[in-house]
Design a protein around this motif. Sequence first.
Motif, PDB file in Angstrom:
ATOM      1  N   LEU A   1      -8.136  -1.681  -6.296  1.00 17.39           N
ATOM      2  CA  LEU A   1      -6.507  -1.725  -6.154  1.00 17.39           C
ATOM      3  C   LEU A   1      -6.349  -1.112  -4.639  1.00 17.39           C
ATOM      4  O   LEU A   1      -5.463  -1.591  -3.857  1.00 17.39           O
ATOM      5  N   ASP A   2      -7.311  -0.149  -4.498  1.00 14.55           N
ATOM      6  CA  ASP A   2      -7.164   0.668  -3.111  1.00 14.55           C
ATOM      7  C   ASP A   2      -7.179  -0.232  -1.835  1.00 14.55           C
ATOM      8  O   ASP A   2      -6.612  -0.449  -0.938  1.00 14.55           O
ATOM      9  N   LEU A   3      -8.181  -1.283  -2.001  1.00 17.07           N
ATOM     10  CA  LEU A   3      -8.614  -2.275  -0.974  1.00 17.07           C
ATOM     11  C   LEU A   3      -7.468  -3.545  -0.886  1.00 17.07           C
ATOM     12  O   LEU A   3      -7.181  -3.634   0.163  1.00 17.07           O
ATOM     13  N   TYR A   4      -6.991  -3.640  -2.156  1.00 20.30           N
ATOM     14  CA  TYR A   4      -5.913  -4.756  -2.309  1.00 20.30           C
ATOM     15  C   TYR A   4      -4.550  -4.168  -1.382  1.00 20.30           C
ATOM     16  O   TYR A   4      -4.117  -4.798  -0.691  1.00 20.30           O
ATOM     17  N   VAL A   5      -4.316  -3.120  -1.807  1.00 19.51           N
ATOM     18  CA  VAL A   5      -3.140  -2.454  -1.161  1.00 19.51           C
ATOM     19  C   VAL A   5      -3.207  -2.228   0.355  1.00 19.51           C
ATOM     20  O   VAL A   5      -2.282  -2.655   1.387  1.00 19.51           O
ATOM     21  N   ASP A   6      -4.281  -1.994   0.776  1.00 18.94           N
ATOM     22  CA  ASP A   6      -4.704  -2.045   2.321  1.00 18.94           C
ATOM     23  C   ASP A   6      -4.752  -3.152   2.742  1.00 18.94           C
ATOM     24  O   ASP A   6      -4.082  -3.183   3.726  1.00 18.94           O
ATOM     25  N   ARG A   7      -5.148  -4.009   2.102  1.00 17.87           N
ATOM     26  CA  ARG A   7      -5.242  -5.609   2.975  1.00 17.87           C
ATOM     27  C   ARG A   7      -3.865  -6.229   2.794  1.00 17.87           C
ATOM     28  O   ARG A   7      -3.330  -6.752   3.851  1.00 17.87           O
ATOM     29  N   LEU A   8      -3.167  -5.942   1.767  1.00 13.37           N
ATOM     30  CA  LEU A   8      -1.884  -6.644   1.608  1.00 13.37           C
ATOM     31  C   LEU A   8      -0.959  -5.879   2.660  1.00 13.37           C
ATOM     32  O   LEU A   8       0.038  -6.572   3.155  1.00 13.37           O
ATOM     33  N   GLY A   9      -1.061  -4.658   2.824  1.00  8.77           N
ATOM     34  CA  GLY A   9      -0.265  -3.964   3.770  1.00  8.77           C
ATOM     35  C   GLY A   9      -0.491  -4.333   5.244  1.00  8.77           C
ATOM     36  O   GLY A   9       0.507  -4.532   5.817  1.00  8.77           O
ATOM     37  N   ARG A  10      -1.720  -4.585   5.465  1.00  4.54           N
ATOM     38  CA  ARG A  10      -1.988  -5.142   6.694  1.00  4.54           C
ATOM     39  C   ARG A  10      -1.487  -6.454   7.057  1.00  4.54           C
ATOM     40  O   ARG A  10      -0.880  -7.072   8.070  1.00  4.54           O
ATOM     41  N   ALA A  11      -1.681  -7.463   6.121  1.00  2.88           N
ATOM     42  CA  ALA A  11      -0.894  -8.902   6.064  1.00  2.88           C
ATOM     43  C   ALA A  11       0.371  -8.727   6.224  1.00  2.88           C
ATOM     44  O   ALA A  11       1.177  -9.601   6.887  1.00  2.88           O
TER      45      ALA A  11
END
Length: 297
Positions: free
Chosen positions: A222-232
């Motif tokens: 989830l941490d990685l997902y949140v970080d990547r979706l935020g960047r996108a």
Amino acid sequence: MSDYRLGIDIGGTKIEIVALDAEGQMVLRHRVGNPGTYQGLLSEVKKLVDDAHARTNPYATVGVGIPGAVDAHTRLVKNANATWLNGKPFADDLQNVLGFPVRVENDANCFALSEATDGAAAGRNVVFGVILGSGMGGGIIVEGKPLKGLHDIAGEWGHTPLPWVREDEFPMPKCFCGNSGCLERFLCGPALAEAWKGVGNRSVQGIEDAAAAGDVAAQHALDLYVDRLGRACALIVNIIDPDAIVLGGGVSNLNCLYERVPEVMKRYVITPDCQTELLKNKHGDSSGVRGAAWLWG
Ligand SMILES: [Zn+2]
């Protein structure tokens, strides 16, 4: 003229039709299997439209969402995951079968249009709608209309690369489109499920509860997902600066995204006061088919 609008959503395995009245209330909804052949699809859609016209108004407009795009130059369908639709003049053939004009649009554009018209982002000027499901799609609505673009691919961010990549994220995963590091490889539902429970797991249901209960794999995924979706999302804001970004698809049910992702976006967007709203869709699974109906504004 009619106050009714018919919307049809063509999926890989089903066809759905709705009728909206002038206030956007759904007065009819019907779902049938997709016959899986081109001629079968045309006649099934005609049957559904005839039936809906008989039950609402014979002049109700017809809008159709497809899992692909109609190329404005060739008039042929492209990029459809129901591959037998590709290369077919679907919009023209359907008009011939029905005997009146229809509007056909990419299904992610229909989702975005629905949420911008009377959904989560109603009243906003520029809306970016995102589907985070088994794949990944996007659509841009400007002043109540889908932005199509020169090649009818505007908003297709799933096959743009993950931005602001860190060294520990290499090597980038290969994508079916031929490139590496596409957003879809990180942000579609199966990618999150795989990061949590391993290859072959297709569901993200329960990941938030598992993370809250101390499941380290769930927390990390989830941490990685949140970080990547935020960047996108930050990349989208830097380019089109929408009033709101609306999330749809199975992953959009994760409530933590709406608190956590905007914090990540703020770190990357090139303004000190990023206020872009990140919203959960209002119409859920009905959004695509409702947006098809709203193609006749
Ligand atoms: Zn790709």
